[in-house]
Write an enzyme that holds these catalytic residues in place. Structure first.
Site, PDB file in Angstrom:
ATOM      1  N   HIS A   1       0.823  -1.212   0.000  1.00 52.49           N
ATOM      2  CA  HIS A   1       0.000   0.000   0.000  1.00 52.49           C
ATOM      3  C   HIS A   1       0.854   1.258   0.000  1.00 52.49           C
ATOM      4  O   HIS A   1       0.676   2.144   0.836  1.00 52.49           O
ATOM      5  CB  HIS A   1      -0.977  -0.063   1.169  1.00 52.49           C
ATOM      6  N   CYS A   2       1.759   1.343  -0.977  1.00 54.69           N
ATOM      7  CA  CYS A   2       2.627   2.526  -1.093  1.00 54.69           C
ATOM      8  C   CYS A   2       3.357   2.789   0.209  1.00 54.69           C
ATOM      9  O   CYS A   2       3.593   3.949   0.567  1.00 54.69           O
ATOM     10  CB  CYS A   2       1.834   3.780  -1.506  1.00 54.69           C
ATOM     11  N   ALA A   3       3.687   1.738   0.938  1.00 55.98           N
ATOM     12  CA  ALA A   3       4.357   1.915   2.227  1.00 55.98           C
ATOM     13  C   ALA A   3       5.253   0.703   2.469  1.00 55.98           C
ATOM     14  O   ALA A   3       4.981  -0.130   3.338  1.00 55.98           O
ATOM     15  CB  ALA A   3       3.322   2.068   3.343  1.00 55.98           C
TER      16      ALA A   3
END
Lengths: 380, 380
Positions: A336-338
């Site tokens: 999640h973009c993390a």
């Protein structure tokens, strides 16, 4: 379709948001702050009203200290890059989104040093670790308010106190909390607050903003027409014009105002309690399914309405595909973009299936989601 | 209200733009490019369709070479600052908007040198002056396609040829021309094309973009989540993701697509001819009023649908106020975010009253505007 992807963007919006945007576009679709005619003035008033509503929500004294941006990422870039200079040191956490980590990574080349505090496997932080990491040249502490991966809530009030004690700028990424959790920039010693307009604040996509504490001097990242000081070839040095070049997203910002009005009228606590109840029920039911791996605190006092899971060792994309195609449930799979957050919770290879609840979800939605997870778990 | 401020933003938009935006928000208001569920995919398709429509309009081979931005100013900043390095030389004109001049001015501190070609009092350029200004370290020529002050049209095809001949990057600011004048990035040797979505392209505010020629390497100005390469702490290096961080203005971009469809269906030539006829008539009638000072070429073959005037020595803001309050006509007064352009045409102290026609204006609108100017001229 049962929409459980509210951490990406809230959907649907309150009807008044759609109606207000249409009215703004059809009845006074002019360019604010440029001309002086009736339509332009009305558009300008609409934008100012949204500044006032945000000020009320976040306890900001001067609405002009709010800068409208394209999205929260734009606001984070402005705050981070507008503040930091070569030689500065920054403290952040391993649970941040790429919208914080990637700008910091890019600044490394310019001589900015970053310390990333390692969070626990549930994504929680030990505030003492932040204090221990402070150095003479620490200029900024930047943390999220709630993780977009696990929902983990960060003790921003405590972190703000530490920042204040050492005279360090504190920036909060409120991407997953604005509009649902209480944020008081004065009480919490928040110097910069970056927020999206289109998540918990219930406005449309294409909106976001940055609150900048009075007196905090940032460098602008872009220049252009501001409708003010048009005689100058240099950017005006007052807020918000210094950071708002070019035509704003007028209908979007006015729509955002309608979203905030909805929140203030319904009560932020009522919205939060609704989301907490849904999340609590969801976590409790998921715990009963043996194959489900739950990430994060699994405690709604420590967690926003974001629940990441996996089913056994199944690929998160595959499960999400089934949820969509067989059960008509919209979630987000993968990373999640993390990336560091995934490493922190031990879900880097598999990704996670993220369910995120919003103000318009019902218990029935959650029951169906639990039932779907149960059926998929039985099939594998 | 007779709206003659289309150079600030076009108003109204075609009904299909409003309807398409509403449909996008109500029926598939998800975040594109992040999740894989039906609503997210439909939002993503909508955005891609707008890329395709823009590609058709501007003759762009690969739709992925279009980057969506917050507005044209954002696009101009990206093109200018993403390209130029200390020691580079840029050529521009005295008729540029602050969205070009202010970024260049800001870059002076970083060691970028700018030559500003002086245009004639009607805002026209001698292309030979550009060629004469080229130096060994000239990296960029940036010009507007049509002045936002006088409507003066610039010979972008000829300038593009010069740029190509010397291997210099050519960037066009199409703020006042996109959607009305023919732009072919390949034939015209345009390396970067910055455009707003909300003027001639008839989309909503909060949209704009930058076309970047294949192989032209720009540095990104911001980083963040892109929904791609989420495992990396560095920005992806492919277009458009490299330059599109964070949630896009999905309904805005989809609405822009509807605006472009309207243009393609009606025919850009038909729109242009309509605006030319209105402008021609307006200029001819204004010439008959002795007190009126007309700026610019006063020739619709050399001028877009923008007409700047003054009435005697009256303050432009005062006249515009009367136009608004007595005659219900919306125009823009003052300095139009283009200080050097005002100096060029000799209207720096007084500003100008700017009338700008759009696709939905009628001859009746123009007749009423002429009548209003005549009456004000008689009163003074």
């Amino acid at each position: 379709m049962i929409y459980l992807d509210n951490a990406a963007t809230s959907y649907p919006k309150p009807n008044i948001v759609y109606e207000t945007m249409m009215k703004a576009m059809k009845e006074y679709g002019a360019n604010p702050g440029r001309s002086g005619h009736k339509l332009a003035l009305e558009a300008g008033r609409g934008i100012f009203e949204t500044r006032e509503l945000l000020s009320k929500l976040f306890n900001i004294d001067n609405p002009m200290n709010i800068v409208f941006t394209h999205n929260a990422t734009d606001a984070l870039n402005l705050g981070i890059k507008g503040l930091l200079k070569p030689g500065d040191h920054v403290i952040t956490t391993s649970m941040e989104h790429n919208s914080v980590l990637r700008p910091l990574k890019a600044l490394e080349k310019a001589g900015v040093e970053t310390t990333i505090i390692q969070c626990s496997p549930t994504g929680e932080i030990d505030v003492a670790d932040i204090e221990k990491s402070i150095k003479d040249d620490t200029r900024l502490i930047v943390t999220t308010h709630a993780s977009n991966l696990t929902g983990t809530i960060y003790p921003i009030r405590e972190i703000g106190e530490i920042a204040k004690k050492y005279g360090i700028v504190y920036m909060v990424d409120a991407a997953q909390s604005a509009g649902v959790y209480d944020i008081d920039v004065q009480e919490m010693n928040i110097d910069m607050l970056a927020f999206p307009g289109h998540k918990g604040l219930l406005g449309p996509q294409g909106t976001g903003g940055l609150y900048i504490r009075e007196g905090l001097d940032l460098h602008q990242l872009k220049e252009g027409g501001t409708g003010s000081k048009s005689n100058l070839l240099t950017q005006p040095d007052f807020l918000p014009d210094k950071f708002e070049s070019g035509t704003p997203n007028t209908p979007g910002i006015i729509g955002l105002g309608a979203g905030i009005k909805y929140i203030l009228e319904r009560g932020i606590e009522d919205i939060r309690n609704h989301e907490k109840e849904l999340t609590k029920y969801f976590i409790e039911e998921l715990k009963k399914i043996q194959e489900v791996k739950l990430y994060g605190p699994c405690n709604v006092e420590k967690q926003a309405a974001v629940v990441s899971i996996n089913i056994g060792d199944e690929d998160s994309s595959e499960v999400s595909y089934i949820l969509d195609n067989v059960f008509n449930i919209a979630v987000r799979p993968g990373l999640h973009c993390a990336p560091l957050a995934h490493k922190t919770i031990g879900a880097y290879e598999q990704g996670t299936i993220r369910f995120s609840m919003g103000v318009f979800n019902t218990f029935n939605d959650i029951e169906k989601a639990v039932e779907a997870v149960r059926k998929i778990s039985e099939e594998i």
